[in-house]
Write a protein that holds these residues in place. Structure first.
Motif, PDB file in Angstrom:
ATOM      1  N   PRO A 583       2.922  28.311  72.115  1.00  0.00           N
ATOM      2  CA  PRO A 583       4.352  27.544  71.855  1.00  0.00           C
ATOM      3  C   PRO A 583       4.574  27.358  73.458  1.00  0.00           C
ATOM      4  O   PRO A 583       3.461  27.627  74.225  1.00  0.00           O
ATOM      5  N   GLY A 584       5.609  26.532  73.830  1.00  0.00           N
ATOM      6  CA  GLY A 584       6.008  26.412  75.081  1.00  0.00           C
ATOM      7  C   GLY A 584       5.868  27.541  76.037  1.00  0.00           C
ATOM      8  O   GLY A 584       6.222  28.796  75.307  1.00  0.00           O
ATOM      9  N   LEU A 585       6.125  27.604  77.101  1.00  0.00           N
ATOM     10  CA  LEU A 585       5.461  29.231  78.173  1.00  0.00           C
ATOM     11  C   LEU A 585       7.593  29.847  77.963  1.00  0.00           C
ATOM     12  O   LEU A 585       7.334  31.218  77.546  1.00  0.00           O
ATOM     13  N   ASP A 586       8.324  28.604  77.810  1.00  0.00           N
ATOM     14  CA  ASP A 586      10.043  29.613  77.426  1.00  0.00           C
ATOM     15  C   ASP A 586       9.808  30.530  76.457  1.00  0.00           C
ATOM     16  O   ASP A 586      10.041  31.790  76.046  1.00  0.00           O
ATOM     17  N   SER A 587       9.115  29.988  75.193  1.00  0.00           N
ATOM     18  CA  SER A 587       9.228  29.970  74.222  1.00  0.00           C
ATOM     19  C   SER A 587       8.404  31.967  73.798  1.00  0.00           C
ATOM     20  O   SER A 587       8.638  32.602  73.106  1.00  0.00           O
ATOM     21  N   GLN A 588       7.641  31.743  74.399  1.00  0.00           N
ATOM     22  CA  GLN A 588       6.254  32.595  75.126  1.00  0.00           C
ATOM     23  C   GLN A 588       6.895  34.048  74.885  1.00  0.00           C
ATOM     24  O   GLN A 588       7.527  34.837  75.028  1.00  0.00           O
ATOM     25  N   ASN A 589       8.199  33.627  76.384  1.00  0.00           N
ATOM     26  CA  ASN A 589       8.529  34.749  76.682  1.00  0.00           C
ATOM     27  C   ASN A 589       9.948  35.322  76.848  1.00  0.00           C
ATOM     28  O   ASN A 589      10.763  35.531  77.431  1.00  0.00           O
ATOM     29  N   GLY A 590      10.302  34.222  75.943  1.00  0.00           N
ATOM     30  CA  GLY A 590      11.680  34.768  75.004  1.00  0.00           C
ATOM     31  C   GLY A 590      12.768  34.344  76.070  1.00  0.00           C
ATOM     32  O   GLY A 590      13.480  34.631  75.900  1.00  0.00           O
ATOM     33  N   ASN A 591      12.288  32.717  76.324  1.00  0.00           N
ATOM     34  CA  ASN A 591      13.837  32.523  77.224  1.00  0.00           C
ATOM     35  C   ASN A 591      14.018  31.317  76.725  1.00  0.00           C
ATOM     36  O   ASN A 591      15.084  30.959  76.997  1.00  0.00           O
ATOM     37  N   THR A 592      14.631  31.678  75.560  1.00  0.00           N
ATOM     38  CA  THR A 592      15.000  30.470  74.579  1.00  0.00           C
ATOM     39  C   THR A 592      16.253  31.084  74.197  1.00  0.00           C
ATOM     40  O   THR A 592      16.217  31.968  73.137  1.00  0.00           O
ATOM     41  N   TYR A 593      17.058  30.458  74.469  1.00  0.00           N
ATOM     42  CA  TYR A 593      18.741  31.482  74.533  1.00  0.00           C
ATOM     43  C   TYR A 593      18.741  31.446  73.229  1.00  0.00           C
ATOM     44  O   TYR A 593      19.085  30.553  72.406  1.00  0.00           O
ATOM     45  N   ASN A 594      19.334  32.583  72.286  1.00  0.00           N
ATOM     46  CA  ASN A 594      19.276  32.397  71.057  1.00  0.00           C
ATOM     47  C   ASN A 594      18.340  32.406  70.375  1.00  0.00           C
ATOM     48  O   ASN A 594      19.206  31.171  69.264  1.00  0.00           O
ATOM     49  N   PHE A 595      17.847  32.165  70.799  1.00  0.00           N
ATOM     50  CA  PHE A 595      16.282  31.245  69.242  1.00  0.00           C
ATOM     51  C   PHE A 595      15.077  31.689  68.794  1.00  0.00           C
ATOM     52  O   PHE A 595      15.111  32.633  70.126  1.00  0.00           O
ATOM     53  N   SER A 596      14.571  31.659  68.521  1.00  0.00           N
ATOM     54  CA  SER A 596      13.614  32.200  68.403  1.00  0.00           C
ATOM     55  C   SER A 596      12.614  32.286  68.931  1.00  0.00           C
ATOM     56  O   SER A 596      11.993  30.911  69.996  1.00  0.00           O
ATOM     57  N   THR A 597      11.691  33.103  69.008  1.00  0.00           N
ATOM     58  CA  THR A 597      11.070  33.422  70.354  1.00  0.00           C
ATOM     59  C   THR A 597       8.524  33.151  69.721  1.00  0.00           C
ATOM     60  O   THR A 597       9.391  33.570  68.136  1.00  0.00           O
TER      61      THR A 597
END
Length: 996
Positions: A583-597
């Motif tokens: 997954p994208g780094l932001d998704s891996q790092n939990g940096n997607t706000y109020n969205f699944s990681t």
């Protein structure tokens, strides 16, 4: 017994309602009025059909097999292979994953199309192309099934469907059945074909088009054929269909919330519970209510006429107001831009050929190459919640004067939240691009034993997907909301209203854009473009799936019995597969706000198998024993992941008299855990805070729950305000093993000899029973929480067992639950298939009538042996009955067809009452039932030597999906989300095929 009668009697059990003709390559059953004498004179070649690896001169299988021809699919107006395989005639009314599910989380990612036989799921249905496995394809970490988008359409000759377990013949996944797509193996010349399906709704949208070119060349010792095709399905949005535009609560007792703006039942968002938008959240204070009167509120809506309480705002809930959520703004017109059917473009290239060596047993070297690209996308709707910190200069004075909401949470780490804006942000896009390559080379010829043949091949398949979705980035939102007065020299583009991000001070290269001030425009979703461009960014991931197969086998006669030759097949196969989802780094790092990681999913597995099959003719051409044939197969499997196993299958075909045939099979099957079920990286999603078991825990009758929740420092009367985060993960580390199953099928075929001129009649009925044990599934969040918090206090404090899967944030008190794949589930399915065919010469031509029906009797699914058992057949999306029928008439160059599909009425009422001590949904104003559903279609075809024109109408009467209480069904509009319904509406189609 004539060859024609034997051929018909053994295949009729699967005749599709398209009017599908079953045939072998050189013998077509009479649909054009060909008489029996001509057919008996036709040579019938030995072929291998799905369900066996033994060459036969007929399709005399002990298992029910269905064959659908290309011509019949064209007459039905089906624009793609996907539509053929997902139709009611093949699936028996069971729900399928198609482009209707673009906005939902499904295995294989958005845009994937899969097929599930018997409703047991796509991972339990094996898909073959020319008798060889089609590897999984898709996006994200849960890729585990064949994506029907990859299959070629231009060169398909027929589709064979085995409705029986067959792991002993094909290996893993053949639990509910097998689908084999057979392409043409010989073509001379060129064929250009085009089809267009256009909706007739005034709003348009949802049209389909397909164009292809196919051709072949043949030499003395070689042949080659190939095709290129392009398929496009246009987007169909929610707003394009009036029945989908306004989902309401739909209570039958008149208790719907009436929207004061319209005087009608209020329209809600897709979840039918409503998201809060255009709303301000604060600490609880007194104010003027939107519905009149004064009370205390913590949710507000801008209203400049309000001059008391919280000036400029009217209360819309929370506190002691007594208001429900329905008074708030819960529907945004931009939701209607969401994809109902997501658009897709599919490009496919297919090339196959062979060369006769004239050596090695008159061997042929053959090869196949398949390339496919899918480009799909979806439009969704997002809410944006902005937290403004106490003391922030972005907060107006009247709100800054209030007490803060809470401390140290949200987008203001280390600071109190002064106010929260619930904003209807608008639409966002998700896209997927999937490239699929399959290359195969093999050799087949005569073995040195008389009448024996060998066939061996190697294939390599790779799928690579790039998937992107637009996301709010948490770190940028935090920086954007943390503002200070802009020092001198700050670039003007980094300054708004004299403010800049703290991150920019001393470091203009940070390029942080200040969040908008908290005002009516911001709450209403009017956000500055530069701010949106800064915080709202595309996040891209890549999924790769590779599969390597070596396979070979020998087939031929063992010896001869009085009733005929004993045929056998022996073979071996090696398969290895690997998945790598990054997954994208932001998704891996939990940096997607109020969205699944999502974490990385990476792993591999391999298997070595040996298998064999035998067919023994016990009796033939005797009184009360025209045929008695025994078949048996077995397979030994050794997986790297879970070890070895064996499966078997036995079948019997008995024809006492030439018009009656009995058949039966019993066997075992298995399904090796899919790679994602073993290795799925922790993927985070969220469920409602109401699932927190500690809500109002002090009133729980379970004293362990009271003690354990209290030990975490939760106050009496605790109410969770944060969603429960759920992490899904693979189960390889926990020793995940294969599913096992048994499959029993028995039936009869009736083909009486009718008087001359009365035509030919065939009827088949088959009973089936499938039982899956040790099924791979997830325990479920609710069960994990109940077992953890309900455990003894000492065990809870030790943080082991189920509690090892649960954690609670000490500051926010939010729960996180890890819900991995384990072997727990079991399924039982029983039912009956009915099939009827009647053909007769009438006037200048011939008439053909086909009908098929599926009756599900029992469907039971449980997670644990101690769970109560309920029969879900007849509940929503699980019809007890489904059927298809068609009648066609052919004369000269013409053929006309009328077809109908039927889905039985369904209801959750009985099942809910059984599960809840007799509680009635209807008595509570909930209509949990939908009426029976019919789809009609009509078409006509004209053919000459080199040109065929087909035109018709699908969904002739523009039948809409049935509706129920939206609060209950939670689908599209007030309709259940069920693939058996037509969400597109009436469409007209035309197909042109020209040969050169």
């Amino acid at each position: 017994m004539s060859k024609e009668r034997l051929l018909t009697s053994t295949i009729v059990a699967g005749l599709a309602a398209f009017g599908a003709v079953t045939f072998v390559p050189t013998a077509v059953l009479a649909q054009d009025g060909q008489d029996e004498a001509d057919q008996d004179a036709t040579e019938i070649e030995e072929v291998v059909v799905v369900g066996s690896r033994i060459r036969r001169d007929t399709y005399n299988s002990p298992s029910p097999i269905q064959v659908i021809t290309r011509d019949e699919a064209t007459l039905a107006g089906l624009a793609s292979t996907t539509e053929i395989l997902q139709g009611t005639a093949i699936t028996g009314g069971s729900a399928q994953i198609n482009n209707l599910f673009g906005g939902f989380v499904v295995d294989g990612g958005p845009g994937v199309n899969t097929v599930s036989l018997r409703g047991l799921g796509p991972t339990r249905t094996l898909v073959l192309l020319n008798g060889r496995r089609v590897a999984p394809a898709g996006s994200r970490g849960s890729v585990g099934s064949a994506d029907l988008n990859v299959l070629p359409s231009a060169l398909i000759e027929r589709v064979e469907v085995l409705r029986d377990g067959a792991s002993s013949i094909y290996g893993s996944d053949a639990v509910a059945g097998v689908i084999n797509i057979v392409t043409r193996n010989n073509l001379e010349g060129l064929i250009i074909e085009g089809q267009y399906n256009a909706t007739t709704d005034a709003a348009g949208e949802g049209d389909q088009s397909r164009i292809s070119i196919a051709g072949g060349l043949n030499g003395d010792r070689w042949h080659v054929l190939g095709s290129a095709e392009y398929y496009n399905r246009e987007e169909l949005t929610l707003g394009a269909r009036d029945w989908a535009r306004c989902p309401t609560q739909g209570f039958t007792d008149g208790t719907d919330y009436i929207d004061p703006m319209t005087g009608k039942s209020k329209c809600f968002s897709l979840d039918n519970g409503g998201v809060t938008i255009n709303t301000l959240g604060t600490a609880t204070v007194a104010g003027q209510g939107a519905l009149g009167g004064s009370a205390t509120f913590n949710r507000w809506r801008p209203n400049s006429a309000v001059t008391t309480g919280l000036t400029g705002f009217e209360g819309v809930g929370g506190g002691n107001s007594g208001y429900g959520t329905s008074v708030r703004d819960t529907f945004d017109p931009r939701v209607l831009n969401n994809s109902l059917f997501s658009p897709v473009e599919v490009s496919t290239l297919y090339l196959a050929g062979g060369y006769d060596l004239g050596a090695l047993g008159d061997a042929e070297i053959y090869a196949e190459s398949l390339f496919n690209r899918r480009e799909s996308s979806q439009v969704g709707f997002r809410q944006l919640t902005l937290d403004y910190a106490q003391g922030s200069p972005l907060v107006p004075a009247n709100i800054a004067a209030l007490a803060p909401m809470s401390g140290n949470q949200g987008l203001n780490p280390g600071r109190n939240v002064q106010a929260r804006a619930f904003i209807g942000f608008g639409n966002y896009d998700s896209t997927q691009e999937v490239d699929f390559f399959k290359n195969l080379v093999g050799i087949r010829g005569d073995f040195f034993l008389q009448n024996w043949e060998y066939d061996a091949y190697v294939s390599y398949t790779t799928s690579e997907s790039t998937y992107t979705s637009e996301q709010f980035l948490t770190d940028r939102l935090i920086k954007s909301l943390d503002v200070v007065a802009a020092p001198g020299g700050t670039p003007s583009y980094l300054v708004r209203n004299g403010l800049t991000c703290r991150a920019n001070v001393g470091n203009p290269a940070e390029m942080c854009i200040t969040a908008p001030a908290l005002n009516n425009a911001t709450i209403g979703g009017d956000l500055p473009a530069d701010f949106v461009n800064y915080v709202f960014r595309p996040v891209t991931g890549i999924t790769k799936y590779n599969e390597l197969v070596f396979s070979g086998g020998l087939s031929g006669p063992l010896f001869t019995l009085p009733a005929g030759e004993v045929q056998a097949y022996i073979g071996a196969e090696y398969r290895e597969a690997e998945i790598d989802d990054t997954p994208g780094l932001d998704s891996q790092n939990g940096n997607t706000y109020n969205f699944s990681t999502a974490a990385i999913t990476r792993g591999s597995d391999s298997v070595v198998e040996v298998f064999g099959e035998v067919e023994v003719p016990l009796l033939a051409n005797m009184p009360f024993a025209q045929e008695l044939t025994l078949t048996a197969s077995g397979r030994y499997t050794d997986y790297e992941s879970y070890g070895d196993d064996t499966t078997y299958k036995v079948g019997l075909v008995y024809t006492p008299v030439d018009f009656l045939t009995f058949r039966a099979t019993y066997g075992t099957s298995y399904r090796a855990p899919a790679l994602f079920e073993q290795f799925l990286g922790a993927t985070a999603g969220f469920i409602s805070s109401t699932n927190d078991i500690c809500n109002d825990y002090t009133n729980s009758p379970n004293l362990n729950i009271v003690a354990n929740c209290g030990s975490e420092g939760l106050p009496a009367g605790f109410t969770a305000t944060s969603s429960v985060q759920v992490l899904q993960a693979g189960g390889a580390a926990a020793g995940l093993s294969a599913e096992t199953s048994t499959n029993f099928t028995t039936g009869l075929i009736l083909q009486p000899e009718l008087p001359t001129g009365w035509g030919d009649f065939s009827f088949a009925v088959d009973y089936y029973e499938i039982e899956v044990s040790n099924g791979v599934d997830q325990v479920g969040t609710s069960f994990i929480l109940s077992q953890c918090y309900g455990s003894a206090t000492a065990e809870f404090a030790a943080d082991n067992g189920y509690c090892a899967l649960v954690s609670r944030n000490s500051a926010t008190r939010a729960l996180t639950v890890t819900n991995g794949y384990v072997n727990i589930a079991s399924d039982l399915l029983t039912g009956v298939d009915y099939n009827l065919r009647y053909s007769v010469d009438v006037g200048p031509g011939s008439m053909l009538f086909n009908a098929s029906a599926t009756n599900y009797i029992r469907r039971e699914s449980i997670l644990f042996p101690t769970d109560p058992v309920y029969n879900s057949v007849g509940s929503l999306n699980d019809p007890e009955w489904s059927a298809t029928a068609s009648v066609s008439y052919s004369w000269d160059a013409w053929r006309v067809r009328y077809g109908v599909e039927w889905i039985d009425a369904m209801s959750d009422e009985e099942l809910y009452a059984e599960q809840n001590g007799g509680v009635s949904l209807a008595a509570n104003g909930i209509d949990a039932s939908v009426d029976e559903y019919f789809l009609h279609g009509v078409s006509a075809q004209w053919s000459s030597d080199d040109l065929t024109v087909t035109a018709g109408v699908r969904n002739l009467f523009n039948e809409r999906p049935p509706t129920a209480t939206g609060y209950w069904v939670g689908g599209v509009g007030n309709s259940p989300l069920y693939s058996g319904y037509d969400f597109v509406g009436r469409s007209v189609f035309i197909n042109l095929s020209k040969s050169f």
